[in-house]
Enzyme design. Structure first.
Site, short mmCIF file in Angstrom:
data_model
loop_
_atom_site.label_atom_id
_atom_site.label_comp_id
_atom_site.label_asym_id
_atom_site.label_seq_id
_atom_site.Cartn_x
_atom_site.Cartn_y
_atom_site.Cartn_z
N HIS A 116 -26.16 8.17 20.64
CA HIS A 116 -25.66 7.43 19.47
C HIS A 116 -24.31 6.78 19.79
CE1 HIS A 116 -25.34 6.84 15.00
NE2 HIS A 116 -24.06 6.73 15.35
N GLU A 117 -23.37 7.56 20.31
CA GLU A 117 -22.03 7.03 20.57
C GLU A 117 -22.04 6.04 21.73
OE1 GLU A 117 -19.77 7.45 18.47
OE2 GLU A 117 -20.76 9.02 17.34
N GLY A 120 2.65 4.52 1.28
CA GLY A 120 3.11 5.00 2.58
C GLY A 120 3.76 3.95 3.46
N THR A 121 4.02 2.75 2.93
CA THR A 121 4.61 1.70 3.77
C THR A 121 6.13 1.70 3.74
OG1 THR A 121 4.25 0.18 1.92
CG2 THR A 121 2.62 0.16 3.68
N GLY A 122 6.75 2.56 2.94
CA GLY A 122 8.21 2.70 2.97
C GLY A 122 8.94 1.97 1.87
N ASP A 171 -22.19 4.57 9.54
CA ASP A 171 -22.41 3.25 10.13
C ASP A 171 -23.16 2.34 9.16
OD1 ASP A 171 -21.29 4.30 12.45
OD2 ASP A 171 -23.24 4.93 13.22
N PRO A 224 0.83 -1.21 0.00
CA PRO A 224 0.00 0.00 0.00
C PRO A 224 0.86 1.26 0.00
CG PRO A 224 -0.64 -1.54 1.75
CD PRO A 224 0.66 -2.00 1.22
#
Length: 607
Positions: free
Chosen positions: A429-430, A209-211, A506, A207
């Site tokens: 909700h949370e 940004g993994t270096g 959700d 992916p």
């Protein structure tokens, strides 16, 4: 891609107009300029100068008389008169008669000044205009110069202070694969003695940004060899054949500086699968570039000391001829780091900032589940910025935890003012999410609940953190996760008596997970172990598409609706059984706006 039209016609118009101006100047304006240098006098002045014997040369024409003074410094002009004795008087005054008063200059100088010099100026102006037009059309500076076909690769020479493997954390398996390459560059003899040869090419996949790029630089830093870096898109030119020429130039430079490393970033820009249809004009520029790359990689012997590294996050789009043995022999996955890897990456980036003693990087790593190396670096940087804004000289635990929320949900939206009713609905909700998660087995513990609005648009969120690495999910765990997603909407309906738009994310998450269970993971009794959903670009979001009949798709949709509805009813049952705790927790969250995991569990377990 927009077609780049040839600039030939505008340039030809420019050349034609300029040539016409030069001809007009030489045929019309130049004689007019020469004519303007002659002084006009009356016939009486001419007679006076004759009597004073101040006439040098005379040219008598049918319509005018041209003459000079005795010194020959000025040419005069006057009109003709009926004067039969004029020639005798001029002769007596010592004037001389000639064919032309105005002498033509030297032919060579005249030719150079009136034709060659304007043409040189005209060609220079044309070249300047051509380069400007090339820049506007994307040709770049010097597109028409002698540098055409040069690779322009960035060359990093040997350096003892470059990136090393110690600077790249969280990718132990990838580093182990690449360590063998470093050892070969240091001592190729022990490999050749046994008859082994190193892979000609190594493909880093994973992916964004993994270096991947950092790992390639670390290989060059450990081996202490020259490092050629070039992006795949830099090979693509507007002129057919230029990309192939750049490939040839890059590999020529690499052979001259062997042992070295050639790194091609985003190789899918030129290495994509070739089309089977015969397009007009044969292969396009990208395919010619790919063909040249394949040829150059075949030309590398095992002992040249040149290692080719390439990076991509779209390995499925590469041409099979590029990934076959003999070209890119080895594929090295550079995946998202696990828990230990995230902690190691955080510690590496924390070396660059001042951190207070006692910071728990393991907790931060747990909270940052699923983050890439680049995102973890951003988390540390955001924490340092928050410490500066707070007037402190070092980063503490709260800075790092808040920076995770910034990366996940954005900054706190301070100007978002909710009404009391909206704030209470968000609180219910949370708490509904957290309460359903807490009352189910095999659910990740709740780390934090907040109803502070964020710039991402979220009015609140519930953070769950896994205790360790989690690679497999059972059917029961996935059903519990869907129930947790529906817990917010269920709490609204139970406590307020109505539903709102706050559950939009959700609903999307629950629907996507339910569809994956049925169409991809084979968790449906009716379909069994059959996959109808196919994932493309697994490293770039994992877009999925259904490949089935319309009847099957209708049945999948029915089962998805039924599964989500069943988990919604389960969430509603859990909330009804814990209704007192629901009201108590929602009220507390409404008053304080944020609850930690410990506070939540303490209030939940109260009698």
């Amino acid at each position: 891609m927009n077609e780049v039209k040839s600039p030939r016609r505008p340039l030809m118009w420019f050349y034609g107009i300029t040539l016409a101006i030069i001809i007009l100047f030489n045929l019309v304006f130049r004689p007019m300029v020469a004519e303007a240098q002659i002084k006009t006098v009356d016939y009486g002045t001419f007679m006076t100068m004759t009597e004073e014997e101040n006439i040098g040369q005379v040219e008598i024409r049918s319509n005018q008389i041209l003459f000079t003074d005795k010194a020959g410094t000025q040419v005069y002009k006057t009109g003709p008169m009926n004067d039969p004795d004029l020639a005798d008087r001029l002769h007596a005054a010592g004037a001389s008669f000639s064919g032309e008063i105005i002498e033509e200059p030297n032919f060579l100088l005249s030719f150079l000044a009136t034709w060659v010099l304007p043409m040189v100026i005209f060609v220079v102006i044309g070249q300047v205009m051509s380069r400007k037009m090339m820049n506007k059309m994307g040709g770049g500076p010097g597109a028409m110069s002698f540098n055409m076909g040069k690779s322009n690769a960035k060359i990093y020479v040997k350096s003892s202070g470059g990136i090393k493997f110690d600077d790249v954390a969280g990718e132990d398996e990838a580093k182990e694969n690449l360590t063998e390459i470093v050892d070969y560059l240091h001592d190729p003899k022990k490999y050749t003695e046994i008859g082994a040869s190193m892979p000609k090419g190594i493909l880093l996949v994973g992916p964004p940004g993994t270096g991947k790029t950092m790992l390639a630089k670390a290989v060059a830093g450990e081996a202490n060899v020259p490092f050629f870096s070039m992006s795949g898109s830099e090979f693509v030119e507007m002129f057919v054949g230029m990309g192939a020429s750049k490939v040839r130039d890059l590999f020529k430079q690499a052979k001259e500086k062997a042992p070295c490393i050639v790194f091609i970033d985003e190789i899918d820009a030129i290495g994509g699968k070739r089309s089977t249809g015969g397009g007009m004009g044969g292969h396009d520029e990208r395919e010619q570039t790919l063909n040249q790359l394949l040829t150059e990689m075949d030309g590398f012997e095992g002992n040249t000391g040149v290692i080719i590294l390439a990076a991509t996050n779209r390995p499925e789009s590469l041409d099979p001829a590029l990934t076959r043995p003999g070209r890119f022999d080895r594929r090295v996955p550079v995946e998202l780091p696990d828990l230990a890897g995230r902690e190691a990456i955080l510690r590496v980036h924390a070396r660059k900032v001042k951190v207070e003693p006692g910071v728990d990087f393991l907790t931060i790593a747990r909270m940052a589940s699923g983050a890439s190396g680049a995102e973890l670096a951003n988390i540390v940087n955001e924490a340092a910025l928050r410490a500066v804004r707070s007037g402190r000289r070092s980063v503490n635990q709260a800075d790092l935890e808040e920076s995770i929320e910034v990366v996940i949900a954005g900054y706190q939206k301070k100007n978002a003012i909710l009404t009391d009713r909206e704030k209470m609905i968000v609180a219910y909700h949370e708490v509904g999410h957290a309460l359903v998660a807490a009352r189910q087995t095999n659910s990740a513990p709740v780390q934090k609940i907040t109803i502070v609005p964020r710039t991402s648009g979220a009015l609140g969120y519930t953070m769950q953190v896994e205790e360790g690495n989690h690679y497999l999910m059972s059917k029961e765990e996935m059903e519990n996760k869907i129930a947790t997603y529906t817990g917010g909407r269920a709490a609204e309906e139970l406590a307020v008596g109505s539903i709102t738009t706050g559950a939009v994310n959700d609903i999307e998450q629950a629907t996507r997970l339910a569809r994956a269970m049925i169409a991809r993971y084979g968790m449906s009794k009716e379909f069994g172990m059959v996959a109808f959903e196919q994932v493309t670009n697994q490293y770039l979001g994992g877009d999925a598409s259904l490949a089935c009949s319309e009847k099957t798709q209708t049945e999948i949709d029915r089962q998805v609706v039924e599964l989500v509805k069943t988990q919604y009813e389960k969430a509603m049952t859990i909330l009804r059984e814990n209704q007192a705790a629901l009201h108590r927790l929602a009220k507390h969250l409404y008053m304080n706006e944020t609850l930690t995991g410990e506070e939540f569990m303490g209030l939940l377990n109260e009698a």
